[in-house]
Enzyme design. Structure first.
Site, PDB file in Angstrom:
ATOM      1  N   ASP A   1      -6.254 -17.324   4.019  1.00  0.00           N
ATOM      2  CA  ASP A   1      -5.941 -18.914   3.627  1.00  0.00           C
ATOM      3  C   ASP A   1      -6.647 -19.527   4.783  1.00  0.00           C
ATOM      4  O   ASP A   1      -6.218 -19.734   5.975  1.00  0.00           O
ATOM      5  CB  ASP A   1      -4.557 -19.055   3.790  1.00  0.00           C
ATOM      6  CG  ASP A   1      -4.033 -20.323   3.723  1.00  0.00           C
ATOM      7  OD1 ASP A   1      -4.952 -21.223   3.551  1.00  0.00           O
ATOM      8  OD2 ASP A   1      -2.788 -20.787   3.516  1.00  0.00           O
TER       9      ASP A   1
ATOM     10  N   SER B   1       5.059   7.495   2.063  1.00  0.00           N
ATOM     11  CA  SER B   1       3.913   8.286   2.127  1.00  0.00           C
ATOM     12  C   SER B   1       2.764   7.870   3.162  1.00  0.00           C
ATOM     13  O   SER B   1       1.987   8.460   3.709  1.00  0.00           O
ATOM     14  CB  SER B   1       3.484   8.834   0.966  1.00  0.00           C
ATOM     15  OG  SER B   1       2.812   7.561   0.119  1.00  0.00           O
TER      16      SER B   1
ATOM     17  N   HIS C   1       1.040  -1.216  -0.206  1.00  0.00           N
ATOM     18  CA  HIS C   1      -0.040   0.029   0.167  1.00  0.00           C
ATOM     19  C   HIS C   1       1.031   1.312   0.003  1.00  0.00           C
ATOM     20  O   HIS C   1       0.321   2.287  -0.344  1.00  0.00           O
ATOM     21  CB  HIS C   1      -0.861   0.030   1.180  1.00  0.00           C
ATOM     22  CG  HIS C   1      -2.068  -0.865   0.962  1.00  0.00           C
ATOM     23  ND1 HIS C   1      -3.300  -0.812   1.763  1.00  0.00           N
ATOM     24  CD2 HIS C   1      -2.309  -1.959   0.177  1.00  0.00           C
ATOM     25  CE1 HIS C   1      -4.213  -1.589   1.072  1.00  0.00           C
ATOM     26  NE2 HIS C   1      -3.609  -2.423   0.325  1.00  0.00           N
TER      27      HIS C   1
ATOM     28  N   ASN D   1      -7.330   1.612   3.479  1.00  0.00           N
ATOM     29  CA  ASN D   1      -6.437   1.688   4.854  1.00  0.00           C
ATOM     30  C   ASN D   1      -7.147   1.781   6.132  1.00  0.00           C
ATOM     31  O   ASN D   1      -6.507   1.201   7.170  1.00  0.00           O
ATOM     32  CB  ASN D   1      -5.222   2.581   4.787  1.00  0.00           C
ATOM     33  CG  ASN D   1      -4.317   2.629   3.592  1.00  0.00           C
ATOM     34  OD1 ASN D   1      -3.948   1.508   3.368  1.00  0.00           O
ATOM     35  ND2 ASN D   1      -3.573   3.509   2.921  1.00  0.00           N
TER      36      ASN D   1
ATOM     37  N   THR E   1      -3.824 -22.453   6.650  1.00  0.00           N
ATOM     38  CA  THR E   1      -2.815 -22.178   7.267  1.00  0.00           C
ATOM     39  C   THR E   1      -2.485 -20.523   7.116  1.00  0.00           C
ATOM     40  O   THR E   1      -1.621 -19.998   6.717  1.00  0.00           O
ATOM     41  CB  THR E   1      -1.465 -22.769   6.786  1.00  0.00           C
ATOM     42  OG1 THR E   1      -1.443 -22.753   5.285  1.00  0.00           O
ATOM     43  CG2 THR E   1      -1.482 -24.142   7.127  1.00  0.00           C
TER      44      THR E   1
ATOM     45  N   ASP F   1       2.870 -20.381   2.796  1.00  0.00           N
ATOM     46  CA  ASP F   1       2.905 -21.563   1.885  1.00  0.00           C
ATOM     47  C   ASP F   1       2.168 -21.506   0.715  1.00  0.00           C
ATOM     48  O   ASP F   1       1.755 -20.251   0.481  1.00  0.00           O
ATOM     49  CB  ASP F   1       2.550 -22.722   2.688  1.00  0.00           C
ATOM     50  CG  ASP F   1       1.178 -22.649   3.549  1.00  0.00           C
ATOM     51  OD1 ASP F   1       0.212 -21.828   2.717  1.00  0.00           O
ATOM     52  OD2 ASP F   1       0.952 -22.974   4.306  1.00  0.00           O
TER      53      ASP F   1
ATOM     54  N   HIS G   1      -1.645 -13.419   0.410  1.00  0.00           N
ATOM     55  CA  HIS G   1      -2.832 -13.858   1.107  1.00  0.00           C
ATOM     56  C   HIS G   1      -2.694 -15.172   1.514  1.00  0.00           C
ATOM     57  O   HIS G   1      -3.986 -15.802   2.194  1.00  0.00           O
ATOM     58  CB  HIS G   1      -3.904 -13.823   0.001  1.00  0.00           C
ATOM     59  CG  HIS G   1      -4.482 -12.240  -0.272  1.00  0.00           C
ATOM     60  ND1 HIS G   1      -5.571 -11.812  -0.995  1.00  0.00           N
ATOM     61  CD2 HIS G   1      -3.786 -11.089   0.122  1.00  0.00           C
ATOM     62  CE1 HIS G   1      -5.416 -10.528  -1.366  1.00  0.00           C
ATOM     63  NE2 HIS G   1      -4.343  -9.894  -0.459  1.00  0.00           N
ATOM     64  N   THR G   2      -1.546 -15.605   1.576  1.00  0.00           N
ATOM     65  CA  THR G   2      -1.485 -17.092   2.377  1.00  0.00           C
ATOM     66  C   THR G   2      -1.513 -16.535   3.709  1.00  0.00           C
ATOM     67  O   THR G   2      -1.533 -17.489   4.658  1.00  0.00           O
ATOM     68  CB  THR G   2      -0.268 -17.756   1.905  1.00  0.00           C
ATOM     69  OG1 THR G   2       0.031 -19.059   2.825  1.00  0.00           O
ATOM     70  CG2 THR G   2       0.850 -16.851   2.048  1.00  0.00           C
TER      71      THR G   2
HETATM   72  C1  HEM Z   1      -4.727  -7.836  -6.453  1.00  0.00           C
HETATM   73  C2  HEM Z   1      -5.393  -6.974  -5.591  1.00  0.00           C
HETATM   74  C3  HEM Z   1      -5.510  -7.004  -4.122  1.00  0.00           C
HETATM   75  C4  HEM Z   1      -6.718  -6.646  -3.572  1.00  0.00           C
HETATM   76  C5  HEM Z   1      -8.066  -6.408  -4.127  1.00  0.00           C
HETATM   77  C6  HEM Z   1      -6.474  -7.056  -2.114  1.00  0.00           C
HETATM   78  C7  HEM Z   1      -7.380  -6.754  -1.162  1.00  0.00           C
HETATM   79  C8  HEM Z   1      -7.312  -6.929   0.344  1.00  0.00           C
HETATM   80  C9  HEM Z   1      -8.139  -6.797   1.003  1.00  0.00           C
HETATM   81  C10 HEM Z   1      -9.615  -6.613   0.863  1.00  0.00           C
HETATM   82  C11 HEM Z   1      -7.676  -7.512   2.437  1.00  0.00           C
HETATM   83  C12 HEM Z   1      -8.463  -7.425   3.620  1.00  0.00           C
HETATM   84  C13 HEM Z   1      -8.458  -6.157   4.309  1.00  0.00           C
HETATM   85  C14 HEM Z   1      -9.311  -5.946   5.457  1.00  0.00           C
HETATM   86  O1  HEM Z   1     -10.554  -6.769   5.541  1.00  0.00           O
HETATM   87  O2  HEM Z   1      -9.039  -5.008   6.274  1.00  0.00           O
HETATM   88  C15 HEM Z   1      -6.356  -7.831   2.254  1.00  0.00           C
HETATM   89  C16 HEM Z   1      -5.611  -8.158   3.040  1.00  0.00           C
HETATM   90  C17 HEM Z   1      -4.280  -8.453   2.879  1.00  0.00           C
HETATM   91  N1  HEM Z   1      -3.501  -8.180   1.546  1.00  0.00           N
HETATM   92 FE1  HEM Z   1      -4.320  -7.880  -0.087  1.00  0.00          FE
HETATM   93  N2  HEM Z   1      -5.160  -7.434  -2.050  1.00  0.00           N
HETATM   94  C18 HEM Z   1      -4.637  -7.385  -3.212  1.00  0.00           C
HETATM   95  C19 HEM Z   1      -3.204  -7.787  -3.488  1.00  0.00           C
HETATM   96  C20 HEM Z   1      -2.272  -7.734  -2.382  1.00  0.00           C
HETATM   97  C21 HEM Z   1      -0.663  -7.712  -2.535  1.00  0.00           C
HETATM   98  C22 HEM Z   1      -0.228  -7.321  -3.875  1.00  0.00           C
HETATM   99  C23 HEM Z   1      -0.094  -7.822  -1.363  1.00  0.00           C
HETATM  100  C24 HEM Z   1       1.266  -7.839  -0.792  1.00  0.00           C
HETATM  101  C25 HEM Z   1       2.045  -7.801  -1.784  1.00  0.00           C
HETATM  102  C26 HEM Z   1      -1.207  -8.243  -0.362  1.00  0.00           C
HETATM  103  C27 HEM Z   1      -1.077  -8.406   0.967  1.00  0.00           C
HETATM  104  C28 HEM Z   1      -2.284  -8.677   1.888  1.00  0.00           C
HETATM  105  C29 HEM Z   1      -2.156  -9.297   3.094  1.00  0.00           C
HETATM  106  C30 HEM Z   1      -0.816  -9.809   3.667  1.00  0.00           C
HETATM  107  C31 HEM Z   1      -3.131  -9.109   3.989  1.00  0.00           C
HETATM  108  C32 HEM Z   1      -3.503  -9.379   5.303  1.00  0.00           C
HETATM  109  C33 HEM Z   1      -3.275  -8.293   6.164  1.00  0.00           C
HETATM  110  C34 HEM Z   1      -3.551  -8.500   7.649  1.00  0.00           C
HETATM  111  O3  HEM Z   1      -3.924  -9.425   8.119  1.00  0.00           O
HETATM  112  O4  HEM Z   1      -3.163  -7.458   8.326  1.00  0.00           O
HETATM  113  N3  HEM Z   1      -2.725  -7.957  -1.098  1.00  0.00           N
HETATM  114  N4  HEM Z   1      -6.094  -7.561   0.669  1.00  0.00           N
END
Ligand code: HEM
Ligand code: NAG
Length: 318
Positions: free
Chosen positions: A238, A76, A66, A94, A241, A246, A193-194
């Site tokens: 996921d 930023s 982000h 955010n 796990t 993974d 998202h693992t």
């Molecule tokens: C392809 C487009 C993507 C979309 C639409 C997306 C969307 C989201 C959404 C909606 C959540 C849950 C946020 C919440 O409910 O508060 C999330 C969580 C997360 N995203 Fe993505 N995401 C994308 C790509 C990515 C990328 C590229 C990364 C890292 C390189 C990433 C890493 C994560 C991680 C690790 C979480 C869990 C965060 C936590 O538990 O604090 N995502 N994402």
């Protein structure tokens, strides 16, 4: 004589170009002489944060994403609201969702103790994401360093440029393409998202109205995510796990058990199906592609040389 002057001028011009090229290049060795213990200080801070809160690994990886997608990897995202700064912390993707700001600030405090004014907040976010990945079983990779911190932030850009959970595959691919990332990079990066959790409001439409979802999985998720209310109740991205890095995320997608619509579109009869299937069979390939894609993402829109500044506190401009 004129030829000599011309040669001298073109030599100077070459030096000038070389200088620009050097300034735009990051290097893993950037702090080797100016702050040789920076990386170990950051690693210690990040490990202790994740040891106390396993989900923090996920949150730090997402924070880097982000940051990089809005004005580039310039920290930023860490700036607080002031009369002249529109904080990105309250942007749609955010607000009540991004986490880890205080973990980065803690690491910065430790680094400031040993080398004040040397290491940027933007580099600390990038290193934190790598340390988080390696700590929970993901790849480790050499993070290129030398980013500088912005003196501005933009909630407007954050609202416009962060992808949303309801977007189509084509729209997601084009967002990543605009940042210099391929569809393959996007699938590998989405593999993070693992780890981590999502709030009910982000997957409600999917578990009640989608047809490309496993029936048992949908009904399990509905138990804690009703049609109305409980918007912030969490579920793991996921289901197998959520705390270790993974390739189960990809195996889930192949069984129609992706939690977000933006997860399942990666395996829904479209152009990225073959990549998902490859990563589901080949975890080593997923990990090495993830590391390469993180390095590529870390190159987006950099401030280098004398641009921007090295913030003393990550949440405010000097
Ligand atoms: C392809 C487009 C993507 C979309 C639409 C997306 C969307 C989201 C959404 C909606 C959540 C849950 C946020 C919440 O409910 O508060 C999330 C969580 C997360 N995203 Fe993505 N995401 C994308 C790509 C990515 C990328 C590229 C990364 C890292 C390189 C990433 C890493 C994560 C991680 C690790 C979480 C869990 C965060 C936590 O538990 O604090 N995502 N994402
Ligand atoms: C699902 O679709 C129905 C019918 O189009 C709609 O009324 C409803 O708001 C949608 N969403 C949910 C979560 O049920």
């Amino acid at each position: 004589m004129a030829a000599k002057a011309g040669a001298a001028a073109s030599f100077i011009f070459m030096l000038f170009l070389l200088n620009i090229a050097c300034q735009a290049q990051l290097s893993p060795a950037f702090y080797d002489s100016s702050c040789p213990n920076a990386l170990s200080a950051i690693r210690t801070a990040i490990r202790s944060a994740i040891a106390g809160d396993r989900r923090m690994a996920a949150s730090l990886i997402r924070l880097h994403f982000h940051d990089c997608f809005v004005q580039g990897c310039d920290a930023s995202i860490l700036l607080d609201e002031t009369s002249s700064i529109q904080s990105e912390k309250t942007a749609l993707g955010n607000l009540n969702s991004a986490r880890g700001y205080n973990v980065i600030e803690k690491a910065k405090t430790e680094v400031e103790k040993i080398c004040p004014g040397v290491v940027s907040c933007a580099d600390i976010i990038a290193v934190a994401a790598r340390d988080a990945s390696s700590y929970v079983g993901g790849p480790s990779y050499a993070v290129k360093l030398g980013r500088r911190d912005s003196t501005t932030a933009s909630r407007t850009l954050a609202n416009a440029e962060l992808p949303a959970f309801f977007e189509s595959l084509e729209s997601l691919i084009s967002r990543f393409q605009k940042k210099g990332l391929t569809a393959r990079d996007m699938v590998a990066l989405s593999g993070s998202h693992t780890l981590g959790q999502a709030q009910c409001f982000t997957f409600r439409e999917r578990i009640y109205n989608d047809s490309n979802i496993d029936a048992g999985f949908a009904s399990t998720r509905r138990r804690r995510c009703p049609r109305v209310g409980s918007d912030a109740t969490l579920a793991p991205l996921d289901l197998v796990t959520p705390n270790s890095f993974d390739n189960n995320y990809f195996k889930n997608l192949m069984r129609n058990k992706g939690l977000l619509q933006s997860d399942q579109v990666l395996f829904n009869g479209g152009s990225t199906d073959s990549i998902v299937s490859e990563y589901s069979r080949n975890p080593a390939r997923f990990k090495s592609d993830f590391g390469s894609a993180m390095i590529k993402m870390g190159d987006i829109g950099l401030l280098t040389g004398s641009a921007g500044q090295i913030r003393r506190t990550c949440s405010v401009v000097n």
